[in-house]
Design a protein around this motif. Structure first.
Motif, mmCIF file in Angstrom:
data_model
loop_
_atom_site.group_PDB
_atom_site.id
_atom_site.type_symbol
_atom_site.label_atom_id
_atom_site.label_comp_id
_atom_site.label_asym_id
_atom_site.label_seq_id
_atom_site.Cartn_x
_atom_site.Cartn_y
_atom_site.Cartn_z
ATOM 1 N N SER A 124 1.289 -1.285 0.121
ATOM 2 C CA SER A 124 -0.432 0.115 -0.484
ATOM 3 C C SER A 124 0.686 0.859 0.114
ATOM 4 O O SER A 124 0.704 2.618 -0.798
ATOM 5 N N LEU A 125 1.845 0.994 0.709
ATOM 6 C CA LEU A 125 2.537 2.085 0.891
ATOM 7 C C LEU A 125 3.355 2.114 -1.023
ATOM 8 O O LEU A 125 3.794 3.555 -1.165
ATOM 9 N N ALA A 126 3.895 1.772 -1.614
ATOM 10 C CA ALA A 126 4.922 1.851 -2.613
ATOM 11 C C ALA A 126 3.644 1.609 -3.603
ATOM 12 O O ALA A 126 3.585 2.902 -4.335
ATOM 13 N N MET A 127 1.853 1.798 -3.842
ATOM 14 C CA MET A 127 1.368 2.302 -4.607
ATOM 15 C C MET A 127 0.959 4.071 -4.017
ATOM 16 O O MET A 127 0.439 4.995 -4.937
ATOM 17 N N SER A 128 0.442 4.040 -3.416
ATOM 18 C CA SER A 128 0.604 5.571 -2.302
ATOM 19 C C SER A 128 1.775 6.549 -3.090
ATOM 20 O O SER A 128 1.458 7.208 -3.351
ATOM 21 N N ASP A 129 3.036 5.654 -2.757
ATOM 22 C CA ASP A 129 4.010 6.474 -3.466
ATOM 23 C C ASP A 129 4.545 6.632 -4.658
ATOM 24 O O ASP A 129 4.422 8.366 -5.218
ATOM 25 N N LEU A 130 4.183 5.491 -5.861
ATOM 26 C CA LEU A 130 4.134 5.883 -6.774
ATOM 27 C C LEU A 130 3.078 6.605 -7.090
ATOM 28 O O LEU A 130 2.989 7.633 -8.446
ATOM 29 N N ARG A 131 2.016 7.062 -6.943
ATOM 30 C CA ARG A 131 0.811 7.322 -7.416
ATOM 31 C C ARG A 131 0.387 9.040 -7.204
ATOM 32 O O ARG A 131 0.829 10.109 -7.754
ATOM 33 N N SER A 132 1.270 9.124 -5.551
ATOM 34 C CA SER A 132 2.025 11.139 -4.987
ATOM 35 C C SER A 132 3.002 11.837 -6.398
ATOM 36 O O SER A 132 3.027 12.508 -6.755
ATOM 37 N N ILE A 133 3.849 10.029 -7.251
ATOM 38 C CA ILE A 133 5.179 11.121 -7.909
ATOM 39 C C ILE A 133 4.363 10.843 -9.328
ATOM 40 O O ILE A 133 4.652 12.127 -10.274
ATOM 41 N N THR A 134 4.036 9.860 -9.466
ATOM 42 C CA THR A 134 2.555 10.015 -10.701
ATOM 43 C C THR A 134 1.449 11.283 -10.841
ATOM 44 O O THR A 134 2.492 12.398 -11.808
ATOM 45 N N ASP A 135 0.944 11.627 -10.036
ATOM 46 C CA ASP A 135 0.375 13.151 -10.007
ATOM 47 C C ASP A 135 0.993 14.377 -10.188
ATOM 48 O O ASP A 135 0.452 14.940 -10.091
ATOM 49 N N CYS A 136 2.078 14.262 -9.019
ATOM 50 C CA CYS A 136 3.373 15.513 -9.013
ATOM 51 C C CYS A 136 3.724 15.098 -10.688
ATOM 52 O O CYS A 136 3.426 16.767 -11.147
ATOM 53 N N MET A 137 4.097 14.867 -11.014
ATOM 54 C CA MET A 137 5.096 14.697 -12.653
ATOM 55 C C MET A 137 4.055 14.888 -13.701
ATOM 56 O O MET A 137 3.969 15.795 -14.458
ATOM 57 N N CYS A 156 -2.485 -0.030 -12.189
ATOM 58 C CA CYS A 156 -2.510 0.636 -12.992
ATOM 59 C C CYS A 156 -3.252 2.180 -12.419
ATOM 60 O O CYS A 156 -3.718 2.898 -12.683
ATOM 61 N N ASP A 157 -5.113 1.487 -12.437
ATOM 62 C CA ASP A 157 -5.687 2.728 -12.146
ATOM 63 C C ASP A 157 -5.488 3.183 -10.915
ATOM 64 O O ASP A 157 -6.233 4.490 -10.572
ATOM 65 N N GLN A 158 -5.085 2.593 -9.893
ATOM 66 C CA GLN A 158 -4.404 3.244 -9.000
ATOM 67 C C GLN A 158 -2.864 3.827 -9.180
ATOM 68 O O GLN A 158 -2.970 5.287 -8.742
ATOM 69 N N VAL A 159 -2.226 4.025 -9.888
ATOM 70 C CA VAL A 159 -1.138 4.604 -9.390
ATOM 71 C C VAL A 159 -1.587 5.822 -10.524
ATOM 72 O O VAL A 159 -1.221 7.098 -10.825
ATOM 73 N N PHE A 160 -2.102 5.553 -11.698
ATOM 74 C CA PHE A 160 -2.590 6.735 -12.674
ATOM 75 C C PHE A 160 -3.583 7.085 -12.121
ATOM 76 O O PHE A 160 -3.826 7.143 -14.010
ATOM 77 N N SER A 161 -4.388 7.237 -11.251
ATOM 78 C CA SER A 161 -5.910 7.733 -10.557
ATOM 79 C C SER A 161 -5.829 8.959 -11.296
ATOM 80 O O SER A 161 -6.754 9.550 -11.721
ATOM 81 N N ALA A 162 -4.378 10.201 -11.364
ATOM 82 C CA ALA A 162 -4.544 11.289 -11.877
ATOM 83 C C ALA A 162 -5.644 11.822 -14.151
ATOM 84 O O ALA A 162 -5.705 12.624 -13.996
ATOM 85 N N LYS A 193 -3.668 6.671 -17.614
ATOM 86 C CA LYS A 193 -4.241 4.837 -17.443
ATOM 87 C C LYS A 193 -4.343 3.687 -18.304
ATOM 88 O O LYS A 193 -3.731 2.441 -18.800
ATOM 89 N N GLU A 194 -4.887 4.219 -19.377
ATOM 90 C CA GLU A 194 -5.447 3.600 -20.703
ATOM 91 C C GLU A 194 -4.541 2.935 -20.930
ATOM 92 O O GLU A 194 -4.245 2.085 -21.604
#
Length: 625
Positions: free
Chosen positions: A175-188, A260-266, A271-272
Motif C-alpha cells: 500500500s505504501l509503495a502504491m501510494s508513493d507511486l501515485r503521489s509521484i505520478t500525480d506530481c509529474m 494501473c488504476d491506482q497509480v495513474f488515477s490522475a 491509465k489506459e
C-alpha cells in the motif's frame, strides 16, 4: 520536457503561465497584498531550492545512491509539496517581466526535481516487484472485498497471529509503495512530465507481465505448428493453456489493471495507455491460442478439448470484458469473441462429422452371441461425455436448429427440434444422435440368420443405450418419458426373442399337459420335448446377455413359460412310464434340471454334447419317485 498526454506539452512556459495572468486572482483588488504574497513565495522558493538541491542526484554521491522515499517519508512529502510551490512560483514569475531570471531558476529546479522523482519512481517499482506483482495485488483486492462483506460476522475464522501479522506487513508495504507511486505520478503529470514516468512504468510492468505468462508455460504456436504435433501433445498444451488463462485473467491482468488504476488515477488517458501497452499483446496471444487449435484437423476425440476451452472463455468473459474495457483494448475482447466463434464452429463441425461417421459405418460382421455392438458402446460413451457439456452445447447450437440430411423420421423425436428453448433444442440433437444409432443397429440385426438372435441383439443394445443414458446427465435432456418408452421396447424385444427361440419347445408339449394320453403318445411327447429343448439349449448356449439384471429377467421369464407345463406333464406321466425300459432315454429331463440348464444360458460359453449329457441322469430320480 512536457507530457505527450497534455495539450500544453508543446507550449513554452511563458505561454503556459500567461494564460493564468488574466484570471480573477490577478484583479486590482488583489494588488495591495502582492508584496506579502511575493515575500511568502520567495520563502517557499528558498526552502524548495535547499531541499531539491539536497536530493539532486548529480550534486552528491549520497543523493545518487539513497532513496528519498525510503530514507525519509516526511521529507519525501515535503519534496512533493515543494514541486507544487515551484509550479505556483512559475505562474507568478511568468506574469512579471522583471522576474525572468527567477523563472529560469525555477525551471532548473523543476527539472532537477523531475529527475529525482523519475529516479524514485524507478526505484520503487524495481525494489517492490514482489509486493507489486499482479497476483498479490489481485489477491489483496479479493481479500479486501471479502473482509468488507464479512466484517460483521462474529463467527469468522481467526487467522493465526503470526501469519496475520506477516500478511498485514506485506499489505502495508504494498500500500505504501502504491501510494508513493501515485503521489509521484500525480506530481509529474501535473508538472507536465508524465511521459518520463509512463515510459519507466511500461518497461518494468510489461516485463513482469510477460514473465508471468512465460512462467505459466504457454507457447505461441500457430495452427500449422499444432497440426504437426500429435494430439496427445496438443492436449497437454491445452491443459496448460486452461490453467494459464484462468490465472492470467483472474490474477495477472486483473492485478495489473488495479495497479494501473491506482497509480495513474490522475489521468484516464495515461491509465489506459499504460495498461493497454503492458497487457494487450500478452492477452491477445493467450486468447488467440484456442483459435489456432480450432483450425486443427477435426476428429471426435478433439471435441471435448474444444468444449473445455469454450467453457473457460465463456466463464471468464465478464472479467475479460471488465478488465479490458478500454477502447484501446477492444481488440482483446474481439479476440476472445473470435476464439469463441471459431471453437463453436469446430464443435458443430465435429458433431456433424460424428453423425456422418455413424451413418457411414459399414461393418458387416455380426457381434458373436448377439452382444452389445462396439458402435453402441462408442456412441453412447461419447454421448454421455457430451452430456456433461449440455449447457455449453445449448449455447453453441442456439442459432443452429437441427437439420437432418437423412430419410430418418424427425417426427419420432420426443423433443421438438424447433423449440425456442435452447435446452430443448440440444435435447432434440442428443435424441437425434441416438436415433441414428438405433437405426444403424436395426440394420445390423438383419445380419443374423436366426431371427431370435436378432431380437436378442436389439434387446441387448437398446438396454445398453437406455442404461448409459439413465446413468449420466443425458437423462435430464432426454426425459423420463423417453427412457420409459425405450425400456418398454427392450421388453418387447425380449418377448419377441422368447417367442421365436422357445416356441418349438412349448409346442412339443400337449396343449393340456394333464390331459389323458396313451402311453405311446406320452412317450412321443417326451421325445419331442427332449429334442426341441436340447436343440434350443445347444443353439443358445453361445448367445450372450452381458448385463446381469436383464440376463436374470430373461431366464426367469423363460422358466415361467416352460417349467410349469413340463412339470405338470412330467408329474402326470411319471408313474405310467416308471416301468418303461430305458426310461432315461424317454424322460431325459427332470423339472428341476430344466431350471439348472436355463441358468447356464447367456454367458456365451457354449456346451459340448447334448443338454442332458451336461447334467446328471434323471433316471434314478424318476425311479425313486
Amino acid at each position: 520536457m512536457k507530457s505527450l498526454f497534455f495539450h500544453s506539452s508543446k507550449s513554452s512556459p511563458s505561454r503556459t503561465f500567461s494564460s493564468t495572468s488574466s484570471s480573477p486572482s490577478q484583479s486590482s483588488h488583489a494588488r495591495p497584498s502582492t508584496p506579502l504574497s511575493e515575500s511568502m513565495l520567495e520563502s517557499k522558493m528558498s526552502h524548495a531550492d535547499t531541499l531539491i538541491t539536497k536530493w539532486d542526484p548529480d550534486s552528491s554521491s549520497y543523493a545518487k545512491i539513497t532513496s528519498l522515499f525510503f530514507e525519509n517519508r516526511g521529507e519525501a512529502r515535503d519534496f512533493i509539496k515543494s514541486v507544487s510551490d515551484i509550479q505556483r512560483a512559475m505562474h507568478f514569475y511568468v506574469s512579471d517581466s522583471s522576474s525572468h531570471h527567477k523563472l529560469v531558476h525555477a525551471q532548473r529546479l523543476m527539472q532537477i526535481a523531475m529527475k529525482r522523482l523519475e529516479k524514485e519512481f524507478y526505484q520503487i517499482l524495481a525494489t517492490n516487484r514482489d509486493h507489486l506483482d499482479p497476483d498479490s495485488i489481485s489477491a489483496r483486492s479479493s481479500t479486501a472485498t471479502t473482509r468488507s462483506t464479512s466484517s460483521d460476522d462474529e463467527d469468522a475464522d481467526i487467522i493465526d497471529d503470526d501469519a496475520g501479522e506477516a500478511i498485514k506487513e506485506v499489505e502495508c508495504e504494498a500500500s505504501l509503495a502504491m501510494s508513493d507511486l501515485r503521489s509521484i505520478t500525480d506530481c509529474m503529470i501535473s508538472s507536465g512530465y508524465g511521459k518520463e514516468c509512463v515510459k519507466i512504468y511500461k518497461i518494468i510492468r510489461r516485463s513482469i507481465v510477460d514473465e508471468g505468462v512465460y512462467r505459466l508455460g504457454v507457447e505461441k504456436l500457430s495452427s500449422n505448428n499444432l497440426n504437426k504435433l500429435d494430439w496427445e501433445t496438443v492436449e497437454e498444451k491445452i491443459k496448460i493453456w486452461i490453467n494459464a488463462i484462468k490465472v492470467s485473467v483472474k490474477n495477472l491482468f486483473s492485478g495489473e489493471r488495479i495497479l494501473c488504476d491506482q497509480v495513474f488515477s490522475a489521468s484516464d488517458a495515461i491509465k489506459e495507455s499504460c495498461f493497454s501497452e503492458i497487457c494487450k499483446d500478452a492477452a491477445i496471444g493467450l486468447l488467440g491460442f484456442p483459435e489456432s487449435v480450432s483450425k486443427c484437423k477435426k476428429s471426435p476425440e478433439k471435441m471435448f478439448r474444444f468444449l473445455d476451452m469454450y467453457d473457460v472463455i465463456s466463464e471468464l468473459w465478464p472479467e475479460i470484458e471488465s478488465i479490458f474495457s478500454f477502447e484501446s483494448t477492444s481488440v482483446v475482447r474481439s479476440q476472445a469473441v473470435t476464439s469463441l466463434v471459431k471453437l463453436g464452429d469446430a464443435v458443430r463441425t465435429t458433431v456433424a462429422n460424428f453423425e456422418s461417421a455413424m451413418q457411414k459405418d459399414s461393418s458387416r460382421m455380426p457381434v458373436p452371441g448377439g452382444g452389445v455392438h462396439p458402435l453402441t458402446k462408442y456412441v453412447m460413451n461419447y454421448v454421455c461425455f457430451l452430456g456433461d457439456y449440455s449447457g455449453i452445447l445449448a449455447d453453441i447450437f442456439a442459432d443452429y436448429p437441427l437439420q437432418t440430411q437423412t430419410p430418418l423420421p424427425v417426427a419420432m423425436l420426443e423433443n421438438s427440434p424447433s423449440s425456442e428453448d435452447p435446452i430443448s433444442s440440444i435435447a432434440a440433437r442428443f435424441e437425434w444422435l441416438i436415433l441414428v444409432l438405433l437405426c444403424k443397429l436395426d440394420g445390423k440385426a438383419e445380419l443374423y440368420k436366426d431371427v431370435a438372435l436378432s431380437y436378442l441383439f436389439l434387446a441387448n443394445n437398446l438396454h445398453y443405450v437406455v442404461s448409459k443414458a439413465r446413468g449420466c446427465d443425458v437423462r435430464f435432456l432426454l426425459g423420463e418419458e423417453w427412457l420409459s418408452k425405450n425400456e418398454s421396447k427392450v421388453h418387447q424385444y425380449t418377448a419377441n426373442y422368447e417367442r421365436m427361440a422357445w416356441a418349438k419347445v412349448l409346442l412339443s408339449l400337449p396343449p393340456n399337459p394333464t390331459a389323458e394320453l396313451p402311453a405311446e403318445e406320452a412317450k412321443a411327447a417326451f421325445r419331442s420335448f427332449n429334442s426341441a429343448f436340447d436343440t434350443a439349449y445347444r443353439t443358445q448356449s453361445t448367445w450372450i446377455v452381458p448385463e446381469g439384471k436383464l440376463r436374470d429377467e430373461i431366464k426367469v421369464s423363460i422358466a415361467r413359460k416352460i417349467v410349469p407345463p413340463y412339470r405338470a406333464f412330467y408329474d402326470k406321466y411319471r408313474v405310467l412310464l416308471q416301468k418303461e425300459p430305458h426310461l432315461e432315454v424317454v424322460v431325459r429331463f427332470a423339472p428341476e434340471n430344466l431350471e439348472n440348464y436355463l441358468s447356464d444360458l447367456f454367458y456365451g460359453t457354449g456346451v459340448s454334447g447334448s443338454a442332458a449329457g451336461t447334467k446328471s441322469s434323471v433316471h434314478s430320480r424318476v425311479s425313486a419317485q
